[in-house]
Design a protein around this motif. Structure first.
Motif, PDB file in Angstrom:
ATOM      1  N   GLY A   8       0.782  -1.224   0.000  1.00 57.15           N
ATOM      2  CA  GLY A   8       0.000   0.000   0.000  1.00 57.15           C
ATOM      3  C   GLY A   8       0.818   1.281   0.000  1.00 57.15           C
ATOM      4  O   GLY A   8       0.257   2.370  -0.131  1.00 57.15           O
ATOM      5  N   VAL A   9       2.136   1.192   0.137  1.00 56.64           N
ATOM      6  CA  VAL A   9       2.982   2.387   0.110  1.00 56.64           C
ATOM      7  C   VAL A   9       2.929   2.983  -1.296  1.00 56.64           C
ATOM      8  O   VAL A   9       3.075   2.263  -2.284  1.00 56.64           O
ATOM      9  CB  VAL A   9       4.432   2.049   0.521  1.00 56.64           C
ATOM     10  CG1 VAL A   9       5.351   3.236   0.308  1.00 56.64           C
ATOM     11  CG2 VAL A   9       4.478   1.582   1.971  1.00 56.64           C
ATOM     12  N   GLN A  10       2.737   4.296  -1.380  1.00 51.97           N
ATOM     13  CA  GLN A  10       2.570   4.955  -2.674  1.00 51.97           C
ATOM     14  C   GLN A  10       3.846   5.606  -3.204  1.00 51.97           C
ATOM     15  O   GLN A  10       3.795   6.368  -4.154  1.00 51.97           O
ATOM     16  CB  GLN A  10       1.454   6.008  -2.564  1.00 51.97           C
ATOM     17  CG  GLN A  10       0.094   5.404  -2.274  1.00 51.97           C
ATOM     18  CD  GLN A  10      -0.370   4.445  -3.353  1.00 51.97           C
ATOM     19  OE1 GLN A  10      -0.360   4.777  -4.531  1.00 51.97           O
ATOM     20  NE2 GLN A  10      -0.763   3.239  -2.967  1.00 51.97           N
ATOM     21  N   SER A  11       4.980   5.339  -2.578  1.00 53.22           N
ATOM     22  CA  SER A  11       6.250   5.863  -3.078  1.00 53.22           C
ATOM     23  C   SER A  11       7.099   4.702  -3.593  1.00 53.22           C
ATOM     24  O   SER A  11       6.768   3.538  -3.378  1.00 53.22           O
ATOM     25  CB  SER A  11       6.989   6.614  -1.970  1.00 53.22           C
ATOM     26  OG  SER A  11       7.247   5.760  -0.883  1.00 53.22           O
ATOM     27  N   THR A  13       9.453   1.921  -3.703  1.00 55.84           N
ATOM     28  CA  THR A  13      10.042   1.042  -2.707  1.00 55.84           C
ATOM     29  C   THR A  13      10.004  -0.392  -3.224  1.00 55.84           C
ATOM     30  O   THR A  13       9.234  -0.719  -4.118  1.00 55.84           O
ATOM     31  CB  THR A  13       9.284   1.121  -1.360  1.00 55.84           C
ATOM     32  OG1 THR A  13       9.938   0.264  -0.404  1.00 55.84           O
ATOM     33  CG2 THR A  13       7.837   0.691  -1.491  1.00 55.84           C
ATOM     34  N   ASN A  32      11.591   4.878   1.522  1.00 52.36           N
ATOM     35  CA  ASN A  32      10.614   5.962   1.380  1.00 52.36           C
ATOM     36  C   ASN A  32       9.306   5.754   2.134  1.00 52.36           C
ATOM     37  O   ASN A  32       8.262   6.229   1.714  1.00 52.36           O
ATOM     38  CB  ASN A  32      10.316   6.233  -0.104  1.00 52.36           C
ATOM     39  CG  ASN A  32      11.556   6.588  -0.877  1.00 52.36           C
ATOM     40  OD1 ASN A  32      12.333   7.430  -0.456  1.00 52.36           O
ATOM     41  ND2 ASN A  32      11.765   5.925  -1.996  1.00 52.36           N
ATOM     42  N   PHE A  33       9.339   5.006   3.247  1.00 52.47           N
ATOM     43  CA  PHE A  33       8.185   4.905   4.137  1.00 52.47           C
ATOM     44  C   PHE A  33       8.682   4.567   5.536  1.00 52.47           C
ATOM     45  O   PHE A  33       9.844   4.202   5.712  1.00 52.47           O
ATOM     46  CB  PHE A  33       7.160   3.869   3.640  1.00 52.47           C
ATOM     47  CG  PHE A  33       7.599   2.436   3.775  1.00 52.47           C
ATOM     48  CD1 PHE A  33       7.196   1.662   4.870  1.00 52.47           C
ATOM     49  CD2 PHE A  33       8.394   1.831   2.814  1.00 52.47           C
ATOM     50  CE1 PHE A  33       7.592   0.340   5.001  1.00 52.47           C
ATOM     51  CE2 PHE A  33       8.792   0.506   2.931  1.00 52.47           C
ATOM     52  CZ  PHE A  33       8.389  -0.236   4.036  1.00 52.47           C
ATOM     53  N   HIS A 170       9.156  -6.978  -5.877  1.00 50.68           N
ATOM     54  CA  HIS A 170       8.166  -5.993  -6.325  1.00 50.68           C
ATOM     55  C   HIS A 170       6.931  -6.750  -6.775  1.00 50.68           C
ATOM     56  O   HIS A 170       7.019  -7.887  -7.227  1.00 50.68           O
ATOM     57  CB  HIS A 170       8.713  -5.157  -7.492  1.00 50.68           C
ATOM     58  CG  HIS A 170       9.958  -4.410  -7.144  1.00 50.68           C
ATOM     59  ND1 HIS A 170       9.949  -3.179  -6.531  1.00 50.68           N
ATOM     60  CD2 HIS A 170      11.266  -4.740  -7.306  1.00 50.68           C
ATOM     61  CE1 HIS A 170      11.193  -2.776  -6.340  1.00 50.68           C
ATOM     62  NE2 HIS A 170      12.019  -3.708  -6.797  1.00 50.68           N
TER      63      HIS A 170
END
Length: 192
Positions: A8-11, A13, A32-33, A170
């Motif tokens: 769910g991280v939007q950056s 990663t 980035n989270f 990923h």
């Protein structure tokens, strides 16, 4: 239990898998989270970080996680920044409640490792193999297509049809016949 704390991280990663059990381990830290906050939500501390490889998207949170939990990072090459202790090819590694075999699998990056548990039927594939036969990039520094193919073939020969879960660097984890996706990646890497 295996959970992707980067879900769910939007950056930009990588995935970062928290493996809980007797030995609580984070496989890759992502970037980035707030990985520390996510780990604290799901576990009572952390015993170690284990890396598939040291591309920035996989280790961006490494120092923050190490500092917060006072843990070491394990990887193939201790000359890489942040890697404290080496894991050799074919070395056993305990993640959660299961033992995994570390497999040195270069081609995407020289220090790439996959982790396979025959007893748990689980593979952490890093950026070597992805869902639906996709495979790791070889256009980055240290990338080499022929070496990548050899590494994919090694994973295919080490695993079998009993493999139940493949957790990738990923995209989604594969929980339906992941060995088939490994075989597809071997074929696809030879074609493109």
């Amino acid at each position: 239990m295996i959970r992707n704390i980067a879900a769910g991280v939007q950056s930009f990663t990588s995935n970062a898998f928290l493996v809980t059990g007797e030995r609580c381990v984070l496989v890759d830290t992502g970037s980035n989270f707030d990985a520390v906050d996510k780990i604290e939500e799901l576990a009572d501390g952390l015993d170690a970080v284990v890396l598939t490889h040291t591309h920035p998207d996989h280790v961006g949170n490494l120092e923050t996680v190490k500092d917060a939990f006072g843990v070491d990072a394990y990887g193939f090459d201790t000359d890489q920044p942040g890697v404290d202790l080496a894991i050799a090819d074919k070395e056993p590694v305990t993640l959660g409640d299961n033992d995994y075999l570390a497999l040195h699998t270069p081609g995407h990056k020289n220090d790439h490792l996959c982790y396979y548990s025959e007893s748990a039927h689980v593979l952490f594939a890093g950026d070597l193999i992805f869902q639906n036969g996709s495979f790791g990039r070889t256009d980055l520094e240290e990338g080499d297509r022929d070496t990548l193919i050899e590494s994919i073939d090694r994973v295919a020969a080490t695993t079998d049809e009993k493999l139940q879960e493949m957790h990738t660097g990923h995209g989604p984890s594969v929980t339906t016949n992941p060995h088939h996706d490994i075989e597809l990646a071997s074929k696809a890497a030879r074609m493109y």
